[in-house]
Motif scaffolding. Structure first.
Motif, PDB file in Angstrom:
ATOM      1  N   PHE A  53       0.861  -1.182   0.000  1.00 53.97           N
ATOM      2  CA  PHE A  53       0.000   0.000   0.000  1.00 53.97           C
ATOM      3  C   PHE A  53       0.898   1.234   0.000  1.00 53.97           C
ATOM      4  N   TRP A  54       0.618   2.180  -0.914  1.00 51.70           N
ATOM      5  CA  TRP A  54       1.509   3.313  -1.113  1.00 51.70           C
ATOM      6  C   TRP A  54       0.744   4.513  -1.674  1.00 51.70           C
ATOM      7  N   ALA A  55       1.449   5.657  -1.763  1.00 53.78           N
ATOM      8  CA  ALA A  55       0.909   6.867  -2.388  1.00 53.78           C
ATOM      9  C   ALA A  55       2.056   7.636  -3.034  1.00 53.78           C
ATOM     10  N   THR A  56       1.726   8.439  -4.031  1.00 51.87           N
ATOM     11  CA  THR A  56       2.754   9.166  -4.779  1.00 51.87           C
ATOM     12  C   THR A  56       3.436  10.251  -3.952  1.00 51.87           C
ATOM     13  N   TRP A  57       2.754  10.792  -2.945  1.00 54.24           N
ATOM     14  CA  TRP A  57       3.291  11.889  -2.139  1.00 54.24           C
ATOM     15  C   TRP A  57       4.184  11.397  -0.998  1.00 54.24           C
ATOM     16  N   CYS A  58       4.307  10.100  -0.820  1.00 60.72           N
ATOM     17  CA  CYS A  58       4.983   9.491   0.329  1.00 60.72           C
ATOM     18  C   CYS A  58       6.484   9.291   0.049  1.00 60.72           C
ATOM     19  N   PRO A  59       7.376  10.039   0.747  1.00 62.66           N
ATOM     20  CA  PRO A  59       8.822   9.885   0.511  1.00 62.66           C
ATOM     21  C   PRO A  59       9.347   8.451   0.726  1.00 62.66           C
ATOM     22  N   PRO A  60       8.948   7.729   1.785  1.00 63.54           N
ATOM     23  CA  PRO A  60       9.445   6.353   1.918  1.00 63.54           C
ATOM     24  C   PRO A  60       8.950   5.436   0.787  1.00 63.54           C
ATOM     25  N   CYS A  61       7.749   5.727   0.255  1.00 63.31           N
ATOM     26  CA  CYS A  61       7.244   4.945  -0.881  1.00 63.31           C
ATOM     27  C   CYS A  61       8.126   5.179  -2.104  1.00 63.31           C
ATOM     28  N   LYS A  62       8.500   6.442  -2.316  1.00 58.92           N
ATOM     29  CA  LYS A  62       9.381   6.787  -3.436  1.00 58.92           C
ATOM     30  C   LYS A  62      10.727   6.093  -3.282  1.00 58.92           C
ATOM     31  N   ALA A  63      11.209   5.977  -2.057  1.00 59.08           N
ATOM     32  CA  ALA A  63      12.498   5.335  -1.802  1.00 59.08           C
ATOM     33  C   ALA A  63      12.439   3.830  -2.041  1.00 59.08           C
ATOM     34  N   GLU A  64      11.303   3.197  -1.727  1.00 61.48           N
ATOM     35  CA  GLU A  64      11.236   1.740  -1.838  1.00 61.48           C
ATOM     36  C   GLU A  64      10.901   1.256  -3.251  1.00 61.48           C
ATOM     37  N   MET A  65      10.280   2.095  -4.073  1.00 61.84           N
ATOM     38  CA  MET A  65       9.847   1.647  -5.404  1.00 61.84           C
ATOM     39  C   MET A  65      10.983   1.138  -6.289  1.00 61.84           C
ATOM     40  N   PRO A  66      12.146   1.800  -6.347  1.00 63.15           N
ATOM     41  CA  PRO A  66      13.230   1.233  -7.154  1.00 63.15           C
ATOM     42  C   PRO A  66      13.687  -0.141  -6.652  1.00 63.15           C
ATOM     43  N   HIS A  67      13.663  -0.348  -5.341  1.00 66.90           N
ATOM     44  CA  HIS A  67      14.016  -1.667  -4.785  1.00 66.90           C
ATOM     45  C   HIS A  67      12.988  -2.712  -5.196  1.00 66.90           C
ATOM     46  N   MET A  68      11.724  -2.333  -5.133  1.00 67.20           N
ATOM     47  CA  MET A  68      10.673  -3.272  -5.528  1.00 67.20           C
ATOM     48  C   MET A  68      10.784  -3.615  -7.011  1.00 67.20           C
ATOM     49  N   GLN A  69      11.088  -2.606  -7.853  1.00 62.77           N
ATOM     50  CA  GLN A  69      11.227  -2.857  -9.285  1.00 62.77           C
ATOM     51  C   GLN A  69      12.417  -3.769  -9.572  1.00 62.77           C
ATOM     52  N   SER A  70      13.543  -3.531  -8.909  1.00 55.46           N
ATOM     53  CA  SER A  70      14.715  -4.406  -9.093  1.00 55.46           C
ATOM     54  C   SER A  70      14.400  -5.839  -8.691  1.00 55.46           C
TER      55      SER A  70
END
Length: 179
Positions: A79-96
């Motif tokens: 569960f995430w949102a575009t405005w969330c800094p920790p979400c932005k940080a984790e997305m590249p890890h999730m994509q990798s």
């Protein structure tokens, strides 16, 4: 204290206990919101070992996705949102992780209460290839008791909750969780 007040307090306490028990003992199927969710309180829950509540949501491209369609795979329900800094940080890890993911593993990224356009722009910017689902009214997040984002539920192949992670994940953590 007079007998009258003691009696009133005793009755209020008994009524409160009865109401609490009635609320906790309900075992009915309830349709919730426009998200297409049916939750059976008898069989579903969000605690470790519980069968995760099923739901149907649309992806950013409009295609419907049902959680139960992924039984047989381990699922990261994020569960995430575009405005969330920790979400932005984790997305590249999730994509990798997703690019190198083991077989029988899926990521479902549930965007909470934002527009398709915002979520799609974010997914394009981060070049996300895993399914991005839209929880426009927050119904699914509410059922999963998501109060902090990001929050991720790791589900076993049989759809039961294996673990709940509050906060961002990284690729090594995800690899460890699928072992």
């Amino acid at each position: 204290m007079s007998k009258k007040w003691f009696g009133i307090l005793l009755i209020a306490l008994l009524v409160g206990i009865a109401g609490f028990n009635l609320y906790n003992d309900r075992k009915e199927v309830t349709d919730i919101g426009e998200a297409g969710i049916a939750v059976n309180n008898d069989q579903n829950g969000i605690e470790v070992g519980d069968k995760a509540p099923d739901f149907t949501l649309q992806r950013v491209d409009g295609k419907e996705v049902k959680l139960s369609d992924y039984e047989g795979k381990k699922v990261f329900l994020n569960f995430w949102a575009t405005w969330c800094p920790p979400c932005k940080a984790e997305m590249p890890h999730m994509q990798s992780f997703y690019e190198e993911k083991p077989e029988n593993v899926e990521i479902l990224a549930v965007n909470v209460e934002e527009s398709n356009e915002k979520a799609k722009d974010f997914a394009d910017q981060y070049e996300l290839t895993f399914p991005v689902l839209m929880d426009k009214d927050g119904t699914v997040a509410e059922i999963y008791e998501v109060y902090t984002i990001p929050t991720t539920y790791v589900l076993n192949e049989d759809g039961t909750v294996h673990q709940k992670i509050v906060g961002p994940m990284d690729e090594p953590m995800m690899k460890e969780l699928v072992k």
